[in-house]
Design a protein around this motif. Structure first.
Motif, PDB file in Angstrom:
ATOM      1  N   THR A   1      -0.613  -8.254  -7.984  1.00 43.70           N
ATOM      2  CA  THR A   1      -0.979  -8.108  -6.574  1.00 43.70           C
ATOM      3  C   THR A   1       0.275  -8.031  -5.716  1.00 43.70           C
ATOM      4  O   THR A   1       0.366  -7.209  -4.791  1.00 43.70           O
ATOM      5  CB  THR A   1      -1.862  -9.277  -6.134  1.00 43.70           C
TER       6      THR A   1
ATOM      7  N   LEU B   1       1.887  -4.607  -6.044  1.00 44.95           N
ATOM      8  CA  LEU B   1       1.164  -3.609  -5.248  1.00 44.95           C
ATOM      9  C   LEU B   1       1.405  -3.810  -3.753  1.00 44.95           C
ATOM     10  O   LEU B   1       1.538  -2.840  -2.995  1.00 44.95           O
ATOM     11  CB  LEU B   1      -0.330  -3.672  -5.555  1.00 44.95           C
TER      12      LEU B   1
ATOM     13  N   SER C   1       4.766  -2.385  -2.965  1.00 45.35           N
ATOM     14  CA  SER C   1       4.717  -0.917  -2.970  1.00 45.35           C
ATOM     15  C   SER C   1       4.028  -0.375  -1.723  1.00 45.35           C
ATOM     16  O   SER C   1       4.466   0.612  -1.128  1.00 45.35           O
ATOM     17  CB  SER C   1       3.988  -0.420  -4.230  1.00 45.35           C
ATOM     18  N   TRP C   2       2.923  -1.030  -1.321  1.00 40.80           N
ATOM     19  CA  TRP C   2       2.196  -0.595  -0.126  1.00 40.80           C
ATOM     20  C   TRP C   2       3.038  -0.805   1.127  1.00 40.80           C
ATOM     21  O   TRP C   2       3.060   0.026   2.030  1.00 40.80           O
ATOM     22  CB  TRP C   2       0.867  -1.347  -0.033  1.00 40.80           C
TER      23      TRP C   2
ATOM     24  N   ALA D   1      -5.305   5.222  -3.566  1.00 38.17           N
ATOM     25  CA  ALA D   1      -4.295   4.341  -4.165  1.00 38.17           C
ATOM     26  C   ALA D   1      -3.047   5.083  -4.621  1.00 38.17           C
ATOM     27  O   ALA D   1      -2.174   4.475  -5.240  1.00 38.17           O
ATOM     28  CB  ALA D   1      -4.900   3.590  -5.343  1.00 38.17           C
TER      29      ALA D   1
ATOM     30  N   VAL E   1       0.636   3.706  -4.410  1.00 40.81           N
ATOM     31  CA  VAL E   1       1.101   2.556  -5.185  1.00 40.81           C
ATOM     32  C   VAL E   1       0.904   2.764  -6.681  1.00 40.81           C
ATOM     33  O   VAL E   1       1.218   1.878  -7.474  1.00 40.81           O
ATOM     34  CB  VAL E   1       0.380   1.262  -4.757  1.00 40.81           C
ATOM     35  N   CYS E   2       0.393   3.919  -7.071  1.00 40.69           N
ATOM     36  CA  CYS E   2      -0.029   4.132  -8.460  1.00 40.69           C
ATOM     37  C   CYS E   2       0.737   5.283  -9.097  1.00 40.69           C
ATOM     38  O   CYS E   2       0.855   6.361  -8.513  1.00 40.69           O
ATOM     39  CB  CYS E   2      -1.536   4.425  -8.482  1.00 40.69           C
TER      40      CYS E   2
ATOM     41  N   THR F   1      -7.664   0.316 -10.441  1.00 46.07           N
ATOM     42  CA  THR F   1      -6.520   0.405  -9.528  1.00 46.07           C
ATOM     43  C   THR F   1      -6.980   0.603  -8.094  1.00 46.07           C
ATOM     44  O   THR F   1      -6.441  -0.012  -7.165  1.00 46.07           O
ATOM     45  CB  THR F   1      -5.577   1.536  -9.958  1.00 46.07           C
TER      46      THR F   1
ATOM     47  N   HIS G   1      -8.321  -2.779  -6.809  1.00 48.56           N
ATOM     48  CA  HIS G   1      -7.222  -3.713  -6.531  1.00 48.56           C
ATOM     49  C   HIS G   1      -6.464  -3.272  -5.280  1.00 48.56           C
ATOM     50  O   HIS G   1      -6.104  -4.102  -4.434  1.00 48.56           O
ATOM     51  CB  HIS G   1      -6.283  -3.771  -7.737  1.00 48.56           C
ATOM     52  N   HIS G   2      -6.259  -1.967  -5.142  1.00 46.03           N
ATOM     53  CA  HIS G   2      -5.537  -1.469  -3.973  1.00 46.03           C
ATOM     54  C   HIS G   2      -6.291  -1.760  -2.679  1.00 46.03           C
ATOM     55  O   HIS G   2      -5.686  -2.136  -1.667  1.00 46.03           O
ATOM     56  CB  HIS G   2      -5.297   0.038  -4.118  1.00 46.03           C
TER      57      HIS G   2
ATOM     58  N   THR H   1       2.967  -4.851 -17.061  1.00 45.02           N
ATOM     59  CA  THR H   1       2.709  -3.627 -16.284  1.00 45.02           C
ATOM     60  C   THR H   1       2.725  -2.381 -17.164  1.00 45.02           C
ATOM     61  O   THR H   1       2.380  -1.297 -16.683  1.00 45.02           O
ATOM     62  CB  THR H   1       3.743  -3.451 -15.165  1.00 45.02           C
TER      63      THR H   1
END
Length: 386
Positions: free
Chosen positions: A234, A237, A240-241, A315, A318-319, A346, A349-350, A385
């Protein structure tokens, strides 16, 4: 015009080493077939020479040796051998080995304690939650593994400077809040939530969405109290976001397959990554070679921008596109395919991450701002990951 992938370094820094394919557990979702296949002493020595050479790991100062399996602690003597040989000085080679291991949590003997402490080893410990959530990972005898792992977890954590609990979940174990809470109460320093990608998540998307949103609400509630839940993936992500909101591009590659990361089978075959353990036709050579011999062109030029169906995905920022080995196993195209299970999990979760981010940023939550701006790098990241 098709997008051109940015070439990456041809020198891998991380090696996922299968000391054995044996394991005391019979997890229903495990991708490794249980076989009596252990790494020999001679192969272990060849691996160390291979990974620590300039011809293979190139300019990397730190060489990450990640013990995998099976259960690597079943081969503690071989693990100790690799640790000792990798640390032995070599003429004109200025490299430092960094050791990690992923473990079922079932084996916590004095010898394991000695090797973990001596190697300053980081640990990824598997625990799927409480007794009910852990029913999908029984011992080989059929008995529940949970009591053994719950007893060993605090001991394993106390032996290492860094530990993460890998919490694998599937449609039958979707109470993420309860399972994470349980792991933390048992002594887990942090948790990496890892869905089983291969299951048909499309038929469980609503339940998955509900579980992730409940997790996000709990995260927000704790942050308002000044506590940040230690949820490793989390946080990746969220970082990344946050970067995407400031103009950063999406991840350039799905993962480090065949480039920054390689797998090594018990017999010494060099694989694109550990997920290729049963795809020996894709081997890139052997540790007895003095350099990487296999054709790695399709890995070196792999690009997230080429993956089909991602242009409109919420997503995508971040993916990177998911595991290439699973794509191949499900009959997809290595360069352009994704898997439905990965996409569903994904996205869910995003959406939880966006809810956390928008809420806590709007509130200017100080604890959350600190975690966003904290720079963190760990060799364990490759274990949960990839």
């Amino acid at each position: 015009m098709s997008p051109v992938a940015t070439p990456v370094s041809p020198f891998p820094a991380t090696y996922m080493v299968f000391l054995t394919l044996r394991c005391p557990l019979r997890c229903e979702y495990c991708f490794v077939r249980k076989e009596d296949d252990d790494m020999s002493a001679s192969t272990a020595s060849r691996f160390v020479d291979f990974a620590m050479s300039h011809q293979v790991s190139g300019p990397h100062y730190h060489v990450n040796i990640c013990f995998f399996g099976g259960e690597p602690f079943l081969c503690i003597e071989r693990m100790s051998q690799i640790v000792n040989e990798a640390r032995h000085p070599r003429p004109n080679v200025y490299k430092t080995p960094v050791f990690t291991a992923t473990t079922s949590g079932v084996i916590a003997t004095p010898e394991v304690e000695r090797v973990v402490k001596d190697a300053h080893m980081s640990l990824l410990i598997s625990l799927d939650g409480d007794l009910v959530a852990s029913r999908s990972r029984p011992l080989a005898s059929g008995r529940d593994s949970y009591p053994v792992v719950a007893r060993n977890l605090p001991r394993l954590v106390s032996w290492t400077h860094e530990a993460v609990v890998r919490m694998t979940f599937h449609p039958g174990s979707l109470d993420l809040v309860s399972n994470v809470r349980h792991a933390l109460e048992l002594g887990a320093p942090s948790v990496a939530l890892c869905p089983v990608e291969e299951v048909p998540w499309e038929t469980h998307e609503a339940a998955l969405e509900e579980s992730y949103q409940a997790l996000a609400d709990w995260y927000i509630e704790e942050a308002r109290r000044g506590t940040i839940l230690p949820l490793e993936i989390t946080h990746l992500l969220l970082a990344s976001w946050h970067a995407a909101q400031h103009g950063a591009p999406r991840p350039a590659r799905p993962c480090g397959v065949g480039t920054s990361l390689l797998g090594v089978a018990p017999n010494g075959q060099v694989l694109p990554c550990h997920r290729f353990i049963h795809r020996r036709q894709d081997a890139l050579g052997h540790v007895s070679d003095d350099a990487l011999r296999g054709d790695r062109s399709r890995y070196l030029h792999l690009a997230s921008s080429r993956l089909l169906g991602c242009d409109q995905c919420s997503a995508r920022q971040v993916c990177g596109g998911g595991c290439r080995a699973v794509v191949l196993e499900q009959g997809g195209d290595f360069k352009t395919g994704t898997t439905p299970g990965y996409c569903v999990t994904t996205r869910a979760h995003h959406r939880a991450v966006v809810h956390i981010y928008d809420t806590l940023m709007a509130e200017g939550n100080p604890a959350f701002l600190r975690i966003l701006n904290r720079s963190r790098s760990s060799p364990l990241t490759a274990l949960y990951t990839q």
